[in-house]
Motif scaffolding. Structure first.
Motif, short mmCIF file in Angstrom:
data_model
loop_
_atom_site.label_atom_id
_atom_site.label_comp_id
_atom_site.label_asym_id
_atom_site.label_seq_id
_atom_site.Cartn_x
_atom_site.Cartn_y
_atom_site.Cartn_z
N TYR A 78 1.01 -0.80 -0.35
CA TYR A 78 0.44 -0.28 -0.24
C TYR A 78 1.03 0.83 0.16
O TYR A 78 0.64 2.08 -0.89
CB TYR A 78 -1.08 0.23 0.87
N THR B 202 2.23 2.07 -3.21
CA THR B 202 1.30 2.53 -4.47
C THR B 202 0.20 3.88 -3.92
O THR B 202 -0.57 3.67 -4.30
CB THR B 202 0.12 0.92 -4.47
N LEU C 283 -2.41 6.29 -6.42
CA LEU C 283 -2.54 6.21 -7.31
C LEU C 283 -4.43 5.41 -7.36
O LEU C 283 -4.90 4.91 -6.50
CB LEU C 283 -1.47 5.35 -7.69
N ALA D 244 6.82 -3.56 -6.17
CA ALA D 244 7.33 -2.58 -4.60
C ALA D 244 8.22 -2.07 -4.81
O ALA D 244 8.48 -1.18 -4.11
CB ALA D 244 6.63 -3.09 -3.88
N ALA E 116 8.84 0.71 -7.66
CA ALA E 116 7.71 1.30 -7.38
C ALA E 116 8.96 2.74 -6.36
O ALA E 116 9.01 3.23 -6.43
CB ALA E 116 6.53 0.93 -6.95
N LYS F 110 7.72 4.70 -11.84
CA LYS F 110 6.60 4.94 -12.16
C LYS F 110 5.36 4.60 -12.19
O LYS F 110 4.11 3.71 -11.82
CB LYS F 110 5.55 6.55 -12.39
N ALA G 269 5.35 0.78 -9.87
CA ALA G 269 3.70 0.99 -9.32
C ALA G 269 2.63 1.46 -9.33
O ALA G 269 1.64 0.41 -8.71
CB ALA G 269 4.27 3.17 -8.46
N GLN G 270 2.48 1.45 -10.13
CA GLN G 270 0.74 2.11 -11.02
C GLN G 270 0.55 0.63 -11.49
O GLN G 270 -0.22 0.28 -11.94
CB GLN G 270 0.83 2.68 -12.71
N LYS H 49 -0.44 -1.26 -8.50
CA LYS H 49 -1.77 -0.66 -9.15
C LYS H 49 -2.81 -1.62 -9.53
O LYS H 49 -3.73 -2.35 -8.40
CB LYS H 49 -1.95 0.42 -8.48
N THR I 184 -4.74 4.05 -0.51
CA THR I 184 -3.84 3.61 0.64
C THR I 184 -3.65 3.99 2.49
O THR I 184 -4.07 3.53 3.22
CB THR I 184 -2.26 4.30 0.58
#
Length: 457
Positions: free
Chosen positions: A322, A325, A328, A359, A362, A367, A370-371, A374, A387
């Motif tokens: 979490y 991300t 996001l 993770a 990220a 980015k 990270a996306q 998610k 989050t």
RNA sequence: GGCCCGAUGGCAGAGUGGUGAUGCAGCGGCCUGCAAAGCCGUUAACAGCGGUUCGAUUCCGCUUCGGGCCUCCA
């Protein structure tokens, strides 16, 4: 088209999944018998087959998911008498609790959730067909399925009729022609639930409901039939016998999937052993999402050791994901590698490892990862909240931990400002006192470059 | 009694005929006023005994131990 590999109990090996109809994949999972709260062992198939359905929906345009509710059963009758309530009071209450638990664990609703009691006429019809085709017989008020009449009996569980008889530990009822014969319909006394039938007032046996309901909603042949390992015999074996004989068909479902047990101290968790934890109870201290995560930590066919510790670890792992991300929203780009990992017979540990890799990337500043993290987590039914929601709320009923931690968000924010001022004045002792105070209330502070955020744990 | 499955580091748990799974925990460092979070580095395992092989945790056999089904169970 992505290739999905699944282990099929029928063949005892992994093979590439081929749907009957590419435009409508049909899956049936055995749902709960509603006489008590579900426990962590019941929750496992709920979660793993939910992941399967989510995965199938990525690969195929349409998936029809049926999960039944068994609301006629001798255990229900017994429990209702014990609790001195009516059967419908018991089943309605239990269904309500079941739906709440299933939702809290992050499961999608099935497309159909048929109840056995709503399909008595379909069952009677199927039993009549079985009798007229010579697969079933009437004896001492009961209608029984004659296992000898079905040549493939035992194919799913991998045992022959001879083995079953020689290995039998059960007293054989004298009204059975063959010790392996099982009940399709049995008589009900006045104080038990019953329906009028060609064989008098009575109620269905255990297995016929799934045969009748799967046929109604998915057709006489469908793609996947799923359930726990302990349903292979006799439940699924008997379903196949009934369905194939009634429908004059060679198959009932092409793929038979069975999840492994949840274990506690190396032993199977079960109601009869009493070594189980109900979801309802676990939710007093843990988030539903953490329970879901913990259930995905082992591949679905392997045994899964369950403990409070595994839930603590799951909570920490989710917090890590979490954090990576934060801010996001879910969009389209999913991680292909994660999908491949899941397509390897639902290898959820491998999928979770992939999430942690994303993770890592990220946290190092990607980015894109990270996306992807998610987006892809949603295939597993996790990271669906923001989050902030994850760290600030818990879906708890009542809980000492939370009650002790009673402090409003406003109070927390005020304390954070006080601490900020103290820090600016180099009054570190005062600043640390505030942090300690919050920690006692299960609030953890994290200083970011530009602000301070708080997490409830 | 019949049939079946498993044994991986402190714990959980993937995987592979010859490099690091991953998470949690541990250790060292960076960052921080100090923490937390994050980052970098790191310790550590393939039940035992044989066999096949240039080489086995991975394939085969045996042994030991654990678990399951045969009865309601997810």
């Amino acid at each position: 088209m992505i290739k999905l590999n699944l282990y099929n109990t029928l063949q005892r090996r992994i093979s590439i999944f081929q749907p009957i109809d590419q435009n409508n994949v049909r899956i049936y999972a055995c749902g709960p018998t509603v006489y008590d709260f579900i426990h962590i062992g019941n929750a496992r198939p709920l979660v793993v087959f939910d992941v399967l359905v989510r995965l199938l929906r990525i690969i195929y345009p349409k998936v029809t998911y049926v999960r039944n509710i068994t609301d006629i059963d001798d255990k229900i009758n017994k429990r209702a008498i014990e609790k001195k309530i009516t059967i419908s009071e018991l089943t309605n209450e239990t269904i309500k609790n079941f739906h709440k638990d299933a939702l809290t664990l992050g499961n999608l609703k099935p497309d159909f959730e048929p109840k056995a009691t709503d399909h008595i006429s379909e069952m009677i019809e199927m039993i009549q067909t079985l009798i007229s085709n010579g697969f079933a017989y009437f004896s001492s008020g009961n209608v029984l399925f004659a296992v000898e009449k079905y040549k493939n009996y035992g194919a799913l569980s991998g045992r022959s009729l001879d083995e079953m008889i020689s290995g039998s530990r059960v007293e054989v009822a004298d009204y059975k022609e063959n010790p392996g014969d099982f009940i399709l319909w049995k008589p009900s006394s006045e104080n038990l639930p019953g329906w009028d039938s060609p064989w008098g007032r009575g109620r269905p046996g255990w297995h016929i409901e799934c045969s009748a309901m799967s046929k109604k909603y998915l057709g006489s042949q469908f793609d996947i039939h799923a359930g726990g390992l302990d349903l292979i015999f006799p439940h699924h074996e008997n379903e196949i016998a009934q369905s194939c004989c009634a429908n004059n068909s060679d198959i009932m479902a092409n793929y038979w999937l069975h999840n492994g047990y949840v274990t506690s101290d190396g032993e199977k968790m079960s109601k009869s052993l009493g070594n189980f934890a109900t979801i309802n109870n676990l939710l007093l201290n843990f988030r539903g999402e953490a329970i879901r995560y913990a259930l995905m930590q082992a591949q679905y066919r392997a045994p899964l050791s369950f403990s409070k510790k595994s839930l603590d670890e799951a909570t920490k792992s989710l917090s890590r994901l979490y954090r990576a991300t934060e801010g996001l929203e879910v969009n389209d780009g999913q991680d292909t590698q994660l999908i491949y990992n899941l397509c390897d017979d639902l290898n959820s540990p491998k999928a979770l490892a992939r999430l942690h890799y994303l993770a890592d990337e990220a946290n190092k500043g990607s980015k894109e990862c990270a996306q992807k993290l998610k987006n892809s987590s949603n295939i597993l039914g996790i990271l669906c909240n923001s989050t902030d929601e994850w760290f600030k709320f818990r879906e708890v009923n009542s809980n000492d931990k939370t009650e002790n931690a009673t402090i409003t968000e406003k109070e927390i924010d005020e304390l954070i400002i006080k601490r900020k001022i103290a820090k600016e004045n180099k009054e570190f002792e005062k600043a640390d006192q505030i942090r300690e105070l919050l920690l006692e209330k299960n609030i953890q502070l994290e200083d970011k470059p530009d602000r301070t955020v708080w997490r409830r744990f």
